[in-house]
Design a protein around this motif. Structure first.
Motif, PDB file in Angstrom:
ATOM      1  N   VAL A 155      -1.458 -42.289 -53.411  1.00  0.00           N
ATOM      2  CA  VAL A 155      -0.180 -41.724 -53.829  1.00  0.00           C
ATOM      3  C   VAL A 155       0.902 -42.049 -52.809  1.00  0.00           C
ATOM      4  O   VAL A 155       0.622 -42.287 -51.633  1.00  0.00           O
ATOM      5  CB  VAL A 155      -0.275 -40.185 -53.997  1.00  0.00           C
ATOM      6  N   VAL A 156       2.138 -42.049 -53.278  1.00  0.00           N
ATOM      7  CA  VAL A 156       3.329 -42.027 -52.422  1.00  0.00           C
ATOM      8  C   VAL A 156       4.163 -40.845 -52.884  1.00  0.00           C
ATOM      9  O   VAL A 156       4.493 -40.745 -54.074  1.00  0.00           O
ATOM     10  CB  VAL A 156       4.143 -43.329 -52.507  1.00  0.00           C
ATOM     11  N   VAL A 157       4.483 -39.950 -51.954  1.00  0.00           N
ATOM     12  CA  VAL A 157       5.237 -38.741 -52.295  1.00  0.00           C
ATOM     13  C   VAL A 157       6.340 -38.533 -51.271  1.00  0.00           C
ATOM     14  O   VAL A 157       6.256 -39.011 -50.133  1.00  0.00           O
ATOM     15  CB  VAL A 157       4.326 -37.502 -52.357  1.00  0.00           C
ATOM     16  N   THR A 158       7.369 -37.812 -51.670  1.00  0.00           N
ATOM     17  CA  THR A 158       8.443 -37.491 -50.743  1.00  0.00           C
ATOM     18  C   THR A 158       8.079 -36.254 -49.934  1.00  0.00           C
ATOM     19  O   THR A 158       7.365 -35.368 -50.408  1.00  0.00           O
ATOM     20  CB  THR A 158       9.761 -37.255 -51.496  1.00  0.00           C
ATOM     21  N   GLU A 159       8.572 -36.206 -48.713  1.00  0.00           N
ATOM     22  CA  GLU A 159       8.204 -35.111 -47.810  1.00  0.00           C
ATOM     23  C   GLU A 159       9.068 -33.885 -48.095  1.00  0.00           C
ATOM     24  O   GLU A 159      10.018 -33.570 -47.378  1.00  0.00           O
ATOM     25  CB  GLU A 159       8.321 -35.521 -46.343  1.00  0.00           C
ATOM     26  N   VAL A 160       8.702 -33.211 -49.171  1.00  0.00           N
ATOM     27  CA  VAL A 160       9.307 -31.937 -49.542  1.00  0.00           C
ATOM     28  C   VAL A 160       8.235 -30.863 -49.345  1.00  0.00           C
ATOM     29  O   VAL A 160       7.104 -31.162 -48.954  1.00  0.00           O
ATOM     30  CB  VAL A 160       9.808 -31.971 -51.000  1.00  0.00           C
ATOM     31  N   ASP A 161       8.581 -29.609 -49.609  1.00  0.00           N
ATOM     32  CA  ASP A 161       7.633 -28.522 -49.384  1.00  0.00           C
ATOM     33  C   ASP A 161       6.299 -28.806 -50.066  1.00  0.00           C
ATOM     34  O   ASP A 161       6.234 -29.158 -51.240  1.00  0.00           O
ATOM     35  CB  ASP A 161       8.192 -27.203 -49.919  1.00  0.00           C
ATOM     36  N   GLY A 162       5.232 -28.639 -49.305  1.00  0.00           N
ATOM     37  CA  GLY A 162       3.885 -28.783 -49.831  1.00  0.00           C
ATOM     38  C   GLY A 162       3.322 -30.185 -49.779  1.00  0.00           C
ATOM     39  O   GLY A 162       2.110 -30.355 -49.898  1.00  0.00           O
ATOM     40  N   ALA A 163       4.164 -31.205 -49.594  1.00  0.00           N
ATOM     41  CA  ALA A 163       3.677 -32.581 -49.659  1.00  0.00           C
ATOM     42  C   ALA A 163       2.711 -32.895 -48.522  1.00  0.00           C
ATOM     43  O   ALA A 163       1.598 -33.389 -48.748  1.00  0.00           O
ATOM     44  CB  ALA A 163       4.850 -33.555 -49.642  1.00  0.00           C
ATOM     45  N   ARG A 164       3.109 -32.613 -47.288  1.00  0.00           N
ATOM     46  CA  ARG A 164       2.247 -32.923 -46.151  1.00  0.00           C
ATOM     47  C   ARG A 164       0.953 -32.116 -46.215  1.00  0.00           C
ATOM     48  O   ARG A 164      -0.122 -32.616 -45.876  1.00  0.00           O
ATOM     49  CB  ARG A 164       2.989 -32.663 -44.837  1.00  0.00           C
ATOM     50  N   GLU A 165       1.046 -30.852 -46.669  1.00  0.00           N
ATOM     51  CA  GLU A 165      -0.149 -30.009 -46.763  1.00  0.00           C
ATOM     52  C   GLU A 165      -1.107 -30.485 -47.841  1.00  0.00           C
ATOM     53  O   GLU A 165      -2.310 -30.184 -47.780  1.00  0.00           O
ATOM     54  CB  GLU A 165       0.247 -28.564 -47.049  1.00  0.00           C
ATOM     55  N   SER A 166      -0.605 -31.195 -48.829  1.00  0.00           N
ATOM     56  CA  SER A 166      -1.477 -31.652 -49.914  1.00  0.00           C
ATOM     57  C   SER A 166      -2.231 -32.925 -49.543  1.00  0.00           C
ATOM     58  O   SER A 166      -3.145 -33.326 -50.274  1.00  0.00           O
ATOM     59  CB  SER A 166      -0.660 -31.890 -51.187  1.00  0.00           C
ATOM     60  N   LEU A 167      -1.882 -33.566 -48.432  1.00  0.00           N
ATOM     61  CA  LEU A 167      -2.499 -34.827 -48.036  1.00  0.00           C
ATOM     62  C   LEU A 167      -3.402 -34.648 -46.820  1.00  0.00           C
ATOM     63  O   LEU A 167      -3.106 -33.838 -45.933  1.00  0.00           O
ATOM     64  CB  LEU A 167      -1.423 -35.849 -47.656  1.00  0.00           C
ATOM     65  N   PRO A 168      -4.495 -35.414 -46.720  1.00  0.00           N
ATOM     66  CA  PRO A 168      -5.215 -35.471 -45.443  1.00  0.00           C
ATOM     67  C   PRO A 168      -4.317 -36.152 -44.412  1.00  0.00           C
ATOM     68  O   PRO A 168      -3.516 -37.033 -44.769  1.00  0.00           O
ATOM     69  CB  PRO A 168      -6.448 -36.311 -45.770  1.00  0.00           C
ATOM     70  N   PRO A 169      -4.397 -35.760 -43.138  1.00  0.00           N
ATOM     71  CA  PRO A 169      -3.474 -36.314 -42.133  1.00  0.00           C
ATOM     72  C   PRO A 169      -3.456 -37.836 -42.083  1.00  0.00           C
ATOM     73  O   PRO A 169      -2.410 -38.439 -41.817  1.00  0.00           O
ATOM     74  CB  PRO A 169      -3.997 -35.708 -40.821  1.00  0.00           C
ATOM     75  N   SER A 170      -4.593 -38.470 -42.359  1.00  0.00           N
ATOM     76  CA  SER A 170      -4.650 -39.930 -42.248  1.00  0.00           C
ATOM     77  C   SER A 170      -3.796 -40.628 -43.296  1.00  0.00           C
ATOM     78  O   SER A 170      -3.436 -41.801 -43.130  1.00  0.00           O
ATOM     79  CB  SER A 170      -6.104 -40.401 -42.380  1.00  0.00           C
ATOM     80  N   LEU A 171      -3.443 -39.931 -44.374  1.00  0.00           N
ATOM     81  CA  LEU A 171      -2.652 -40.562 -45.434  1.00  0.00           C
ATOM     82  C   LEU A 171      -1.154 -40.505 -45.172  1.00  0.00           C
ATOM     83  O   LEU A 171      -0.396 -41.323 -45.712  1.00  0.00           O
ATOM     84  CB  LEU A 171      -2.939 -39.901 -46.788  1.00  0.00           C
ATOM     85  N   ALA A 172      -0.724 -39.561 -44.352  1.00  0.00           N
ATOM     86  CA  ALA A 172       0.714 -39.333 -44.190  1.00  0.00           C
ATOM     87  C   ALA A 172       1.499 -40.585 -43.777  1.00  0.00           C
ATOM     88  O   ALA A 172       2.574 -40.837 -44.332  1.00  0.00           O
ATOM     89  CB  ALA A 172       0.948 -38.200 -43.194  1.00  0.00           C
TER      90      ALA A 172
END
Length: 386
Positions: free
Chosen positions: A296-313
């Protein structure tokens, strides 16, 4: 999701105005789990496919005619809810999203334990004077929610920093791993898009066609993507108020699938799933895509970083409203199939371990247990006629 051995079991009243998209899916999954657990589940929502589906599950459904945005109809909508609550006599009210949160709290005003779940804050959706009004309302009405359930810690912090004081609980969104799972890309794609070149890189965006979801930003980025990755195709899955303008400006490499009953095949068919939202609480689409093993590619809005494993960020998070950065991230992943495969595997493992809908349902049940085990605090007690 066992609450107690009380007889009869408690009655939960869910209130929702959105009848499609993520909010509808959350309400459906909660109703399903609560009915399985033996609760008496009632839902008030506009007449819709959602109402039909909830009725088929066994919920008691009441038609609540309500518009999506606040306006002149609000007084009538609150009166309808007031009468409905008097008829249903719920033990607990769970109001979902801004409109039901507004009308529901005005109707209940703390005399019944009330859970408010913003699904992204109302003041983020508007600007100027409307944003100030929405923020003032959220601050004032917080006293009428015995608990505010946020779907991410970032969403909670947004509320706290905005001066909304309440009893918060963070319960991340969950997905059904039996419904969202990997499948053979070629087979699924051939069924959905039989005329598409099987070798064409395919990007999919699932979401209501509206300003929040940012498909207009994605279209601005798409011209750059297709310059770098010739033959790439983009599919927008969903419908909404921005459908007409988006179709008018889209090049031939962009396809519109419209609203679909099941988005899982579209995730399974994709090489990459993109959600360029302007704001969220925690979007379901990236979780569903990762459960299907898709990067996935997502914008860094509320919840986005928490929904990803750190290695994907580093590969998957981009700033909102930034077509250039979005195009660069999409292009990087379309050019690197091995990286996409690795990110897809990592994302699926993460979602299965931390975002299973069964965990979500049990966490909500724990909130209900706590509220039903204690009398409504005095600061929440207020007659509906006061």
């Amino acid at each position: 999701m066992h609450l107690s051995a009380t007889d009869p079991p408690p009655r939960v009243l869910h209130l929702t105005q959105p009848v499609d998209g993520g909010v509808a899916r959350v309400v459906t999954e909660l109703a399903r789990a609560q009915l399985t657990a033996g609760l008496r589940v009632t839902v008030a929502c506009p007449r819709s496919a959602l109402a039909t589906e909830l009725g088929a599950l066994g919920a008691e459904v009441h038609a609540w005619s309500a518009t999506r945005a606040p306006g002149p109809t609000l007084v009538r909508e609150v009166r309808l809810l007031t009468r409905l609550i008097e008829d249903v006599r719920p033990d607990l009210v769970h109001a979902h999203s801004a409109k039901a949160g507004l009308a529901g709290r005005l109707a209940v005003r703390g005399r019944i334990p009330t859970v408010f779940q913003p699904h992204a804050w109302s003041f983020e959706a508007v600007g100027g004077a409307m944003a100030a009004l929405a923020l003032n309302w959220e601050r004032r009405s917080a006293r009428w929610a015995a608990r505010v359930v946020c779907v991410s810690e970032a969403e909670r912090l947004t509320g706290v920093r905005a001066g909304i004081h309440g009893r918060y609980t963070v319960i991340p969104n969950g997905i059904d791993p039996e419904r969202f799972h990997p499948a053979a890309v070629g087979t699924v794609r051939a069924g959905l898009l039989p005329d598409l070149d099987p070798a064409a890189p395919l990007v999919v965006c699932v979401g209501r066609l509206c300003r929040q979801k940012g498909q207009d930003v994605l279209l601005r980025a798409w011209a750059t993507v297709t310059e770098q990755v010739p033959g790439a195709r983009l599919v927008l899955v969903g419908d909404g108020p921005d459908g007409g303008p988006l179709r008018a400006r889209a090049p031939k490499s962009v396809l519109f699938a419209g609203a679909v009953a099941d988005a899982a095949p579209w995730y399974q068919a994709a090489d990459l799933v993109v959600l360029p939202s302007r704001w969220e609480g925690m979007a379901l689409a990236p979780l569903e895509a990762m459960a299907c093993g898709r990067p996935v590619v997502v914008t860094e809005v509320d919840g986005a970083r928490e929904s990803l494993p750190p290695s994907l960020a580093p590969h998957c998070l981009v700033p909102p409203r930034d077509p250039a950065r979005l195009a660069a991230a999409v292009t990087e992943l379309l050019r690197d199939p091995l990286l996409r495969e690795s990110l897809g595997h990592q994302g699926r493992r993460h979602v299965l371990s931390t975002h299973d809908v069964r965990h979500t349902a049990e966490a909500v049940a724990e909130v209900y247990r706590d509220l039903l085990a204690h009398p409504v605090p005095s600061e929440y007690r207020e007659s509906i006629h006061s």
